[in-house]
Design an enzyme around this catalytic site. Structure first.
Site, mmCIF file in Angstrom:
data_model
loop_
_atom_site.group_PDB
_atom_site.id
_atom_site.type_symbol
_atom_site.label_atom_id
_atom_site.label_comp_id
_atom_site.label_asym_id
_atom_site.label_seq_id
_atom_site.Cartn_x
_atom_site.Cartn_y
_atom_site.Cartn_z
ATOM 1 N N HIS A 138 0.524 -1.084 0.160
ATOM 2 C CA HIS A 138 0.063 0.033 0.168
ATOM 3 C C HIS A 138 1.166 1.462 0.097
ATOM 4 O O HIS A 138 1.479 1.401 1.152
ATOM 5 C CB HIS A 138 -0.543 -0.474 0.795
ATOM 6 N N LYS A 159 -0.349 10.560 0.786
ATOM 7 C CA LYS A 159 1.157 10.337 -0.321
ATOM 8 C C LYS A 159 0.014 10.466 -1.664
ATOM 9 O O LYS A 159 1.383 11.029 -2.477
ATOM 10 C CB LYS A 159 0.957 9.157 0.134
ATOM 11 N N ASP A 177 -1.749 3.746 -4.603
ATOM 12 C CA ASP A 177 -2.798 3.089 -3.950
ATOM 13 C C ASP A 177 -2.046 1.498 -3.503
ATOM 14 O O ASP A 177 -1.987 1.689 -2.549
ATOM 15 C CB ASP A 177 -4.305 3.306 -4.325
ATOM 16 N N ARG A 243 17.695 14.109 12.988
ATOM 17 C CA ARG A 243 18.209 14.974 12.287
ATOM 18 C C ARG A 243 19.378 15.240 11.073
ATOM 19 O O ARG A 243 19.958 16.185 11.183
ATOM 20 C CB ARG A 243 18.314 16.451 13.596
#
EC number: 2.7.11.-
Length: 309
Positions: A138, A159, A177, A243
């Site tokens: 997915h 997305k 999808d 980070r």
């Protein structure tokens, strides 16, 4: 495992069906081919009957040196109830003993005008592609600067909207999808869209849109090698996000581990730009340029100099 039948080989390579038409629906279960040279000499101890058999000039020229009884015996043993087919290359004449044995066992005998080596290579590539292990994920697959980026995340995280913005910025959509993935090699994953939803993108509030109709043929791709996974998740203030980029996450799909980046999502973040930069940075890393490692090295040098002072 996807099924490939002898009929598919005939259609794909435009082979001439000489005999054994009843067996054209036999399954082909391996991409390995067999050139039964030693079998022509009568040694069948390790005969791989489940493979496609390929007869070229070498095998058939030796075959012509045999006696009529040996010819019939060899072809009878060559044609078994699990042999998916026998292909004669270079447009050579098919021995009548092979036609007789193939009709008896319903083994398709085909003929190609291609040279044996070229035909063998093309058959192997085709079968490896069709018989490769597959799965479905997915997510959204986009080609960004030549890098196949698989965007994953929970439903509603953004997305498809990110993919839409990427296409508007000149990149290409592969699948939305549902991404069908097949492992074509030890380190190669190829993603594509199911035929039913090819070129389609679902945007909440807009519905389903056809990206090729809307943006043109240059906005879509039928398939793409997957190189990078970007996982979108809602911003969690309690979670510590990377980070610096020194630690590389991995995501395993089938038997292959891919680098994965986790991108926190919150209002105001331009996800399309972040995905673009991630793809460019990935390409730089493959070229040997790692900004995070360079920064870490400079920081270590600065600390050492400070301690000496």
């Amino acid at each position: 495992m996807p099924k490939v039948r002898t009929k598919d080989i005939i259609e794909q390579f435009q082979l001439e069906l000489v005999s054994g038409a009843e067996g054209i629906y036999r399954p082909i279960t391996t991409s390995d081919l067999s050139r039964p040279g030693i079998e022509m000499a009568g040694y069948f101890a390790y005969y791989p009957a489940e493979r496609l058999q390929l007869l070229g000039r070498t095998e058939l020229s030796f075959y012509e040196t045999l006696t009529p009884e040996e010819k019939r015996a060899r072809m009878q043993r060559l044609c078994t109830d699990i042999t998916p087919g026998i292909i004669v290359s270079r447009g050579l004449d098919v021995p009548p003993e092979l036609i007789e044995a193939s009709e008896r066992q319903s083994v398709p005998v085909m003929r190609s005008t291609m040279k044996t080596t070229r035909l063998s290579s093309r058959l192997t590539n085709y079968l490896e592609s069709k018989l490769a292990p597959t799965t479905a994920v997915h997510g959204v697959l986009v080609d960004v600067y030549g890098v196949g980026v698989l965007i994953t995340g929970k439903s509603g995280v953004g997305k498809s909207e990110t993919a839409l913005e990427l296409v508007k910025r000149g990149h290409r959509l592969v699948a939305d999808d549902c991404v069908e993935i097949r492992q074509e090699d030890e380190d190669t994953l190829i993603g594509s869209a199911p035929e039913l939803i090819e070129h389609l993108l679902e945007i909440r509030g807009l519905g389903i849109i056809n990206m090729m109709t809307l943006f043109g043929a240059g906005a879509v791709l039928p398939h793409k090698r997957i190189s990078l996974v970007i996982d979108l998740e809602l911003w969690d203030p309690e979670k510590q996000y990377d980070r610096l980029g020194l630690e590389e996450e991995k995501m395993k799909i089938l038997d292959i581990e891919l680098p994965r980046l986790t991108i926190p999502v919150r209002p105001g973040r331009n996800l399309a730009v972040i995905v673009e930069v991630a793809a460019m940075n990935f390409r730089l890393k493959r070229m040997g340029v790692n900004a995070a490692e360079e920064f870490s090295a400079r920081l270590s040098d600065a600390i050492e100099e400070g301690e000496r002072d």
